[in-house]
Design an enzyme around this catalytic site. Structure first.
Site, PDB file in Angstrom:
ATOM      1  CB  SER A  32     -30.359 -57.486  -6.393  1.00  0.00           C
ATOM      2  OG  SER A  32     -30.110 -56.100  -6.246  1.00  0.00           O
ATOM      3  CE  LYS A  62     -31.493 -58.563  -3.198  1.00  0.00           C
ATOM      4  NZ  LYS A  62     -32.457 -57.901  -2.399  1.00  0.00           N
ATOM      5  CG  HIS A 110     -26.917 -57.217  -2.895  1.00  0.00           C
ATOM      6  ND1 HIS A 110     -28.040 -56.435  -2.714  1.00  0.00           N
ATOM      7  CD2 HIS A 110     -26.424 -56.865  -4.111  1.00  0.00           C
ATOM      8  CE1 HIS A 110     -28.217 -55.659  -3.763  1.00  0.00           C
ATOM      9  NE2 HIS A 110     -27.245 -55.902  -4.632  1.00  0.00           N
ATOM     10  CG  ASN A 111     -30.783 -56.071   0.198  1.00  0.00           C
ATOM     11  OD1 ASN A 111     -30.355 -56.396  -0.897  1.00  0.00           O
ATOM     12  ND2 ASN A 111     -32.065 -55.895   0.428  1.00  0.00           N
ATOM     13  CD  GLU A 121     -29.899 -51.894  -1.580  1.00  0.00           C
ATOM     14  OE1 GLU A 121     -29.842 -52.878  -2.345  1.00  0.00           O
ATOM     15  OE2 GLU A 121     -30.972 -51.509  -1.064  1.00  0.00           O
TER      16      GLU A 121
HETATM   17  C1  6PG Z   1     -32.525 -54.844  -4.429  1.00  0.00           C
HETATM   18  C2  6PG Z   1     -32.935 -54.065  -3.197  1.00  0.00           C
HETATM   19  C3  6PG Z   1     -34.306 -54.421  -2.723  1.00  0.00           C
HETATM   20  C4  6PG Z   1     -34.718 -53.731  -1.421  1.00  0.00           C
HETATM   21  C5  6PG Z   1     -34.783 -52.244  -1.474  1.00  0.00           C
HETATM   22  C6  6PG Z   1     -35.387 -51.592  -0.238  1.00  0.00           C
HETATM   23  O1  6PG Z   1     -31.484 -55.488  -4.329  1.00  0.00           O
HETATM   24  O2  6PG Z   1     -33.194 -54.789  -5.453  1.00  0.00           O
HETATM   25  O3  6PG Z   1     -32.061 -54.381  -2.171  1.00  0.00           O
HETATM   26  O4  6PG Z   1     -34.325 -55.800  -2.516  1.00  0.00           O
HETATM   27  O5  6PG Z   1     -35.977 -54.184  -1.079  1.00  0.00           O
HETATM   28  O6  6PG Z   1     -33.549 -51.718  -1.711  1.00  0.00           O
HETATM   29  O7  6PG Z   1     -34.719 -51.920   0.931  1.00  0.00           O
HETATM   30  P1  6PG Z   1     -34.973 -51.034   2.254  1.00  0.00           P
HETATM   31  O8  6PG Z   1     -36.425 -50.690   2.298  1.00  0.00           O
HETATM   32  O9  6PG Z   1     -34.606 -51.940   3.410  1.00  0.00           O
HETATM   33  O10 6PG Z   1     -34.110 -49.838   2.121  1.00  0.00           O
END
Ligand code: 6PG
Length: 480
Positions: free
Chosen positions: A133, A187, A190-191, A194
């Site tokens: 990430s 991960k 984590h997303n 996010e």
């Molecule tokens: C990271 C991000 C990355 C992710 C983008 C786009 O941890 O660096 O999570 O892995 O690909 O944030 O995600 P979306 O297109 O699903 O918003």
């Protein structure tokens, strides 16, 4: 400098931006990096622009690429998740030898990683699914890395990953997560967090804009100020920068000329699907995923533009107070989102026997990654004090923070509702908190209904075992 005979410490295949940047990061940290890409043009472009940053080995074929690596060979795959990853793994496995390590650094679905790890193990190869990430910038200057897979492969891989990862107070933002798919699972969550974090920030912005009438530049200032307190985080920081950006073409704030339909590549959706299977209520993450989907429902949104909002609209009278209310609601909702994400990680750990350590995850998420935030230090401390914490919300620091915020949180959700401003993540996080606190939920009624129409039975508060009421008979209760 590029050379042809060097014995490379690691190989990177897939040289789009993330792959190139990780390769450069390894090279800048003193490793010799073999480069491979399906089309040689990308390899040459990288060497042309950055070849002087360290020792690279230019290779054209997979055979050449693998031959350039010291043993045990370590190859990092940075290609699009899904079928392209399977294709590259197959090509590599055909020419690699027992004990070699294949690392998938993409956003793979963790169940794919479990499958791939088992398949490679059967062929004597070590397969490491590593969540990475931090976006392009992180890949180059220090990402957070979440490698799963055999502990044995971490012995040689760990020091390399740790040296290119971000670090906070001397601690690298990388640790061995656990077996097979655990790195990609973590991960994924984590997303999911996010997504929730971004949605909550979006709702705060919406309220500042439509409840208080602030313009983008003014809201940028609010986020800048918030970033100096408990909310300090990468996402709040970039929010201020985004809101301050002026569109060169129109002179308007950039955010006002961007189409308001959010896209997604899938990791948030995967998080919710997995949570449904595990039975973990990640309501904040789910609302965030659905909010993106709703924003993209252009036909329905266009058709519904003229629907009435009702007559209750009453704007908050005290701007400063309401701004502070929003800040507190954001903080409390954020705590809920992380608490739910950590619950999902605990459930995944149990389901797959991964023995994950939530405190370690909080530690490596403090830097490099997209959700890096000051309060991850608090999460780390909370799990250090009580590794068996039933929910993050109950850790003394977070409990106090939420109790301090709760009146503001309620005012924000109530005001938004009166004004007709959607706040799905604020509202569902508050409901989650209230549901957790509730001494009696209406689930008893649900159980009785299920027993009524399907004889599904229920438990009693005053006796052990399961019971059934003979609803279509004399309505007496019998043990089930
Ligand atoms: C990271 C991000 C990355 C992710 C983008 C786009 O941890 O660096 O999570 O892995 O690909 O944030 O995600 P979306 O297109 O699903 O918003």
């Amino acid at each position: 400098m590029a050379s042809t005979n060097a014995i490379a410490n690691i190989g990177v295949t897939g040289l789009a931006v993330m792959g190139s940047n990780i390769a450069r990061n390894f090279a800048r940290n003193g490793y010799t990096v073999a480069l491979h890409n399906r089309s040689i043009a990308k390899t040459d472009a990288l060497l042309e622009a950055h070849g002087a940053e360290g020792d690279f080995v230019r290779t054209e074929t997979i055979e050449e690429f693998v031959a350039a690596l010291e043993k045990p060979r370590r190859v990092l795959i940075m290609v699009k998740a899904g079928e392209p990853t399977d294709a590259v793994i197959e090509e590599l496995a055909a020419v690699m030898e027992p004990g070699d390590i294949i690392i998938d650094g993409g956003n793979a679905l963790y169940t794919d990683t479990i499958r791939r790890e088992a398949a490679m193990k059967a062929r004597g190869l070590n397969f490491v699914g590593a969540g990475i990430s931090g976006g392009e910038e992180g890949a180059l200057n220090g990402p957070a890395i979440m490698p799963g897979g055999p502990a044995e492969s971490y012995k040689t891989l760990g020091p390399m990953f740790e040296s290119i990862a971000a670090d906070v107070d001397g601690t690298p933002c990388c640790t061995h997560i656990g077996p097979d798919g655990s790195g990609h699972f973590v991960k994924m969550v984590h997303n999911g967090i996010e997504y929730a974090d971004m949605q909550l920030i979006g709702e705060a912005y919406h309220l500042l804009r439509d409840a208080l009438g602030f313009g983008a530049a003014q809201i940028a200032d609010v986020f800048t100020e918030w970033n100096s307190g408990d909310l300090e985080s990468y996402l709040v920081e970039i929010t201020a920068q985004v809101l301050a950006q002026v569109d060169a073409g129109t002179g308007e704030p950039l955010v006002d000329v961007i189409v308001d339909a959010a896209e997604q590549k899938g990791t948030g959706r995967w998080t919710v699907k997995s949570a449904l299977d595990l039975g973990v209520p990640v309501t904040g993450i789910a609302e965030a995923v659905f909010a993106r989907a709703l924003s993209g429902s252009r036909v329905q949104r266009r058709a519904a533009q003229r629907l009435a909002s009702g007559t209750l609209a009453e704007k908050p009278s005290d701007t400063a107070q309401f701004t502070e209310d929003i800040r507190r609601a954001l903080y409390a909702s954020k705590i809920v989102a992380y608490a739910q994400g950590f619950d999902q990680i605990a459930a995944g750990s149990t389901e797959y026997n991964w023995d994950l350590h939530p405190g370690d995850l909080a530690t490596i998420w403090r830097g490099g990654c997209i959700i890096r935030a000051r309060f991850l230090n608090r999460i780390k401390e909370a799990y250090e004090q009580d590794p068996g914490l039933p929910t993050l919300i109950l850790a003394p620091y977070f409990r106090e923070a939420i109790e301090h915020a709760v009146d503001s949180w309620r005012r924000v959700v109530a005001t938004a509702t009166m004004l007709g401003i959607p706040v799905p993540a604020f509202a569902s996080s508050l409901s989650y908190y209230d549901a957790l606190r509730a001494p009696r939920l209406p689930a008893a009624l649900t159980q009785a209904q299920r027993d009524f129409f399907g004889a599904h039975t229920y438990e009693r508060i005053d006796a052990a075992g399961n019971f059934h009421t003979q609803w279509s008979g004399d309505r007496s209760e019998v043990p089930a």
